[in-house]
Design an enzyme around this catalytic site. Structure first.
Site, mmCIF file in Angstrom:
data_model
loop_
_atom_site.group_PDB
_atom_site.id
_atom_site.type_symbol
_atom_site.label_atom_id
_atom_site.label_comp_id
_atom_site.label_asym_id
_atom_site.label_seq_id
_atom_site.Cartn_x
_atom_site.Cartn_y
_atom_site.Cartn_z
ATOM 1 N N PRO A 52 0.733 -1.373 0.006
ATOM 2 C CA PRO A 52 -0.010 0.436 -0.321
ATOM 3 C C PRO A 52 0.974 1.156 -0.297
ATOM 4 O O PRO A 52 1.649 0.631 0.725
ATOM 5 C CB PRO A 52 -1.175 -0.088 1.434
ATOM 6 N N GLU A 53 0.692 2.115 -0.214
ATOM 7 C CA GLU A 53 0.696 3.489 -1.553
ATOM 8 C C GLU A 53 -0.171 4.403 -0.038
ATOM 9 O O GLU A 53 -0.569 4.181 0.878
ATOM 10 C CB GLU A 53 1.484 4.249 -2.190
ATOM 11 N N LYS A 93 3.503 6.048 4.768
ATOM 12 C CA LYS A 93 2.533 5.097 4.987
ATOM 13 C C LYS A 93 2.814 4.268 6.331
ATOM 14 O O LYS A 93 2.148 3.315 6.299
ATOM 15 C CB LYS A 93 3.821 3.586 4.215
ATOM 16 N N ARG A 145 11.916 -5.088 -8.567
ATOM 17 C CA ARG A 145 10.688 -4.922 -9.307
ATOM 18 C C ARG A 145 10.461 -4.743 -9.921
ATOM 19 O O ARG A 145 11.385 -4.956 -11.215
ATOM 20 C CB ARG A 145 9.477 -4.059 -8.284
#
Length: 307
Positions: A2-3, A64, A286
């Site tokens: 989650p950002e 975050k 990533r």
């Protein structure tokens, strides 16, 4: 992971459920429950004792990270990791509400929250569950941490923070020689931006992520910050970005911004601006997604200048 928009959605849901409520009791669930409080160095039993009976004054966020600001100046700090979730539930008093298989902590709340229905059935209680499938997230108790827990004081303010200093951040980014995407992900420079929204902001500003930050004008850096602000506000309006069940809000609902993404996760699909296929490159274990036509690589730009 989650950002900023996803964590802010969760924070807003928790504000309504927790503010003004007392933590009557809490349970560490199953064999993974203690792992969810592993960052509390005094151990699981001390965490339970420290938090029980405390009243939540507010739920705050820096980048975050979330924390429950307690009315005596202490805090409960939370990080969602890859798959952490908070769920708010209503249960009949004395009735054991079924547990989701990934529940690690269950809070039993007393009193009425500021955002709760004052006409609700008095025979029900409010529960807040912390779920974490991959167990990378967790909670810890932080003495004197209500304003800002010391362990996250190094994290910079984000674009939604009322005290975010845009000129200072533009100057700081412009002084970095690292690739601009790496700088955008550096939480000590600007917080809350992760892989998804970095790619989206870079696409919107027509900047390749490999460009050295100090090679960009302050105007372009400013446009990048503005693009990041716009895309994260748009995501926030749609409840965040959900690719799977690992991110949901406190009601268990998914966000829908995934449908509005222009670059991230769209490898091979046509760019919505020029029609060229969206590219994909490896980036820090990533992937980066970009338009090779709208966002030419630094080597290509350099070759053009030599010609």
């Amino acid at each position: 992971m989650p950002e900023l928009p996803e964590v802010e959605v969760v924070r807003r849901g928790l504000v309504a459920a927790l503010t003004g409520r007392t933590i009557g009791s809490l349970e560490l669930i199953g064999q993974h429950g203690p792992r969810a409080v592993r960052r509390h160095v005094a151990g699981p039993a001390d965490f339970v004792a420290a938090v029980t009976g405390r009243t939540v004054a507010d739920v705050r966020r820096r980048g975050k990270y979330l924390w429950f600001a307690l009315d005596d100046g202490d805090a409960v700090l939370a990080h969602l990791g890859m798959s952490g979730q908070f769920r708010v539930l209503q249960a009949s008093t004395g009735h054991r509400q079924p547990l989701h298989p990934h529940t690690r902590i269950r809070f039993h709340l007393l009193g009425e929250g500021v955002g709760m229905d004052s006409h609700r059935d008095t025979d029900t209680e409010t529960l807040v569950d912390f779920l974490d499938q991959r167990t990378f997230g967790g909670l810890s108790f932080v003495p004197d941490g209500a304003e800002l827990p010391a362990s996250i004081s190094h994290i910079a303010r984000d674009v939604l923070d009322s005290q975010f200093d845009r000129p200072r951040v533009v100057k700081a980014i412009s002084a970095k020689h690292s690739a601009i995407k790496r700088v955008l992900l550096d939480q000590s420079v600007i917080s809350g931006i992760g892989n998804i929204y970095a790619d989206e902001a870079l696409w919107a500003a027509r900047v390749h992520g490999a460009c050295p930050a100090d090679s960009l004008s302050t105007g372009i850096v400013g446009s990048l910050i503005d693009a990041a602000t716009d895309v994260m506000c748009a995501a926030l309006d749609q409840g965040g970005t959900s690719f799977d069940a690992l991110y949901v809000n406190v009601n268990g609902e998914s966000g829908y911004f995934e449908r509005s993404l222009n670059a991230y996760g769209r490898a091979g699909m046509p760019c919505g601006r020029c029609g060229a296929p969206i590219g994909r490159e490896k980036f820090m274990n990533r992937s980066s997604f970009f338009c090779p036509r709208c966002q030419p690589s630094p080597s290509f730009v350099g070759a053009e200048r030599q010609v």
